[in-house]
Design an enzyme around this catalytic site. Sequence first.
Site, PDB file in Angstrom:
ATOM      1  N   ASP A  31       0.856  -1.171   0.000  1.00 42.68           N
ATOM      2  CA  ASP A  31       0.000   0.000   0.000  1.00 42.68           C
ATOM      3  C   ASP A  31       0.900   1.231   0.000  1.00 42.68           C
ATOM      4  OD1 ASP A  31       0.907   0.270   2.632  1.00 42.68           O
ATOM      5  OD2 ASP A  31      -0.919  -0.554   3.507  1.00 42.68           O
ATOM      6  N   ALA A  32       0.335   2.396   0.316  1.00 41.50           N
ATOM      7  CA  ALA A  32       1.112   3.625   0.231  1.00 41.50           C
ATOM      8  C   ALA A  32       2.301   3.634   1.181  1.00 41.50           C
ATOM      9  CB  ALA A  32       0.205   4.831   0.510  1.00 41.50           C
ATOM     10  N   LYS A  67       0.349  -7.352  11.520  1.00 43.22           N
ATOM     11  CA  LYS A  67       0.868  -7.356  10.160  1.00 43.22           C
ATOM     12  C   LYS A  67       2.293  -6.809  10.153  1.00 43.22           C
ATOM     13  CE  LYS A  67      -3.751  -6.529   8.259  1.00 43.22           C
ATOM     14  NZ  LYS A  67      -4.616  -5.576   7.521  1.00 43.22           N
ATOM     15  N   ARG A  68       3.179  -7.514   9.485  1.00 48.05           N
ATOM     16  CA  ARG A  68       4.591  -7.142   9.292  1.00 48.05           C
ATOM     17  C   ARG A  68       5.446  -7.366  10.534  1.00 48.05           C
ATOM     18  NH1 ARG A  68       1.822  -3.123   6.252  1.00 48.05           N
ATOM     19  NH2 ARG A  68       2.349  -3.196   4.033  1.00 48.05           N
ATOM     20  N   LYS A 182      -6.725   1.307  -2.836  1.00 43.32           N
ATOM     21  CA  LYS A 182      -5.618   1.960  -2.157  1.00 43.32           C
ATOM     22  C   LYS A 182      -5.127   3.135  -3.005  1.00 43.32           C
ATOM     23  CE  LYS A 182      -5.304  -0.836   1.393  1.00 43.32           C
ATOM     24  NZ  LYS A 182      -5.442  -0.396   2.798  1.00 43.32           N
ATOM     25  N   ASN A 213      -3.967   5.320   3.651  1.00 45.44           N
ATOM     26  CA  ASN A 213      -3.071   4.717   4.651  1.00 45.44           C
ATOM     27  C   ASN A 213      -2.128   5.725   5.301  1.00 45.44           C
ATOM     28  OD1 ASN A 213      -3.416   1.966   2.676  1.00 45.44           O
ATOM     29  ND2 ASN A 213      -3.596   1.686   4.887  1.00 45.44           N
ATOM     30  N   HIS A 313     -12.755  -2.296  10.824  1.00 47.31           N
ATOM     31  CA  HIS A 313     -11.603  -2.659   9.989  1.00 47.31           C
ATOM     32  C   HIS A 313     -11.268  -4.136  10.107  1.00 47.31           C
ATOM     33  CE1 HIS A 313      -7.103  -3.224   9.794  1.00 47.31           C
ATOM     34  NE2 HIS A 313      -7.342  -2.747   8.594  1.00 47.31           N
TER      35      HIS A 313
END
Length: 381
Positions: A31-32, A67-68, A182, A213, A313
């Site tokens: 994403d951004a 995430k990540r 996105k 984002n 979300h």
Amino acid sequence: MTPHAGAATQDRITSVTISSVTLPLNTPISDAKVLTGRQRPMTEVAMLFAEITTEAGHEGVGFGYSKRAGGPGQFAHAREVASVLLGEDPSDTGKIWDKLVWAGASVGRSGLATQAIAPFDIALWDLKAKRAGLPLAKLLGSYRDSVRCYNTSGGFLHAPVEEVMERSAAAVADGIGGIKLKVGHPDSATDLARVAAVREHLGDGVPLMVDANQQWSRADAQRMCRAFEEFGLVWIEEPLDAYDFEGHGRLAATFDTSIATGEMLTSVAEHAELIRHGGADIIQPDAPRIGGITQFLQVMAMADRRHLQLAPHFAMEVHIHLAAAYRHEPWVEHFEWLDPLFNEHLEISGGRMHLSDRPGLGVTLSDQARAWTVDTHRVKA
């Protein structure tokens, strides 16, 4: 046994199992935040599951995620505090949440500390609804048996616009009610061209949202929100840093297109500040991020008093129930990423996600989830 228990206590927690599960993604996701160099592409999701059983034989399952980065940290924190659940009445969700958060309060009452205890809280609500023989939404008091749903997973920036158009059209044909794209590309012209192409491809009748984002400055957000007005979007998501409540409030007051944010906040207190600043037309809390359902219900009550729209979300397996119990017509986000983890899947048709008649959350862990487990910890009375 917990001391001073009264006659109303009819059951107690006897065991708690937590599992760290690594869910691989088929394609690295960008994403951004990736294009601006702030984060690396996402290749997996770290899941944290909690399974709770009681002396009366009742069971509940809950989950959180990261995430990540952060998955091992969540597991470590949950492992340290899990034992405080033993002997508690599983119905006492508020009391137990306070006990869990204070057990680890030295590292705070937001962020990783609340995310790590969310699976316990969600599992307790799952257990409570199963014991009642009701879907969780019905236990909470639902306003509807289905919720408008939109899809995000096909609109990431790593995908060529031709692929985004193809996947968006396929999602709508499969019953999805809206498409989120996105944005936040370093070249704003690229953003506008991609959105214009998808809008033309899908037509004006399909609800369309965009998500930056958190990658724009206040000045860039003003320009982009103005440029996006022509597309008739349902909302513009996270145009600014998640904690720029005042900046989001200015955008919400200026533009016709709704401003949506809240997914990155990790406490009720942070959501209260967002709402106090008028920072969102559409609020997007995430139950696993703010500490579970007990905390989510507080955010829902605050949002309802301000007549805000709700679009939780991620984590649709939990949020379908919470959105169904919100007074104002909400949205829920569809991601197929978590499908392999569960034996059951949600029905989608006519632009809506439908509640099942299964009690609790209505999901059980699959053999694949067990196979992807990298660590477990169990405590018992």
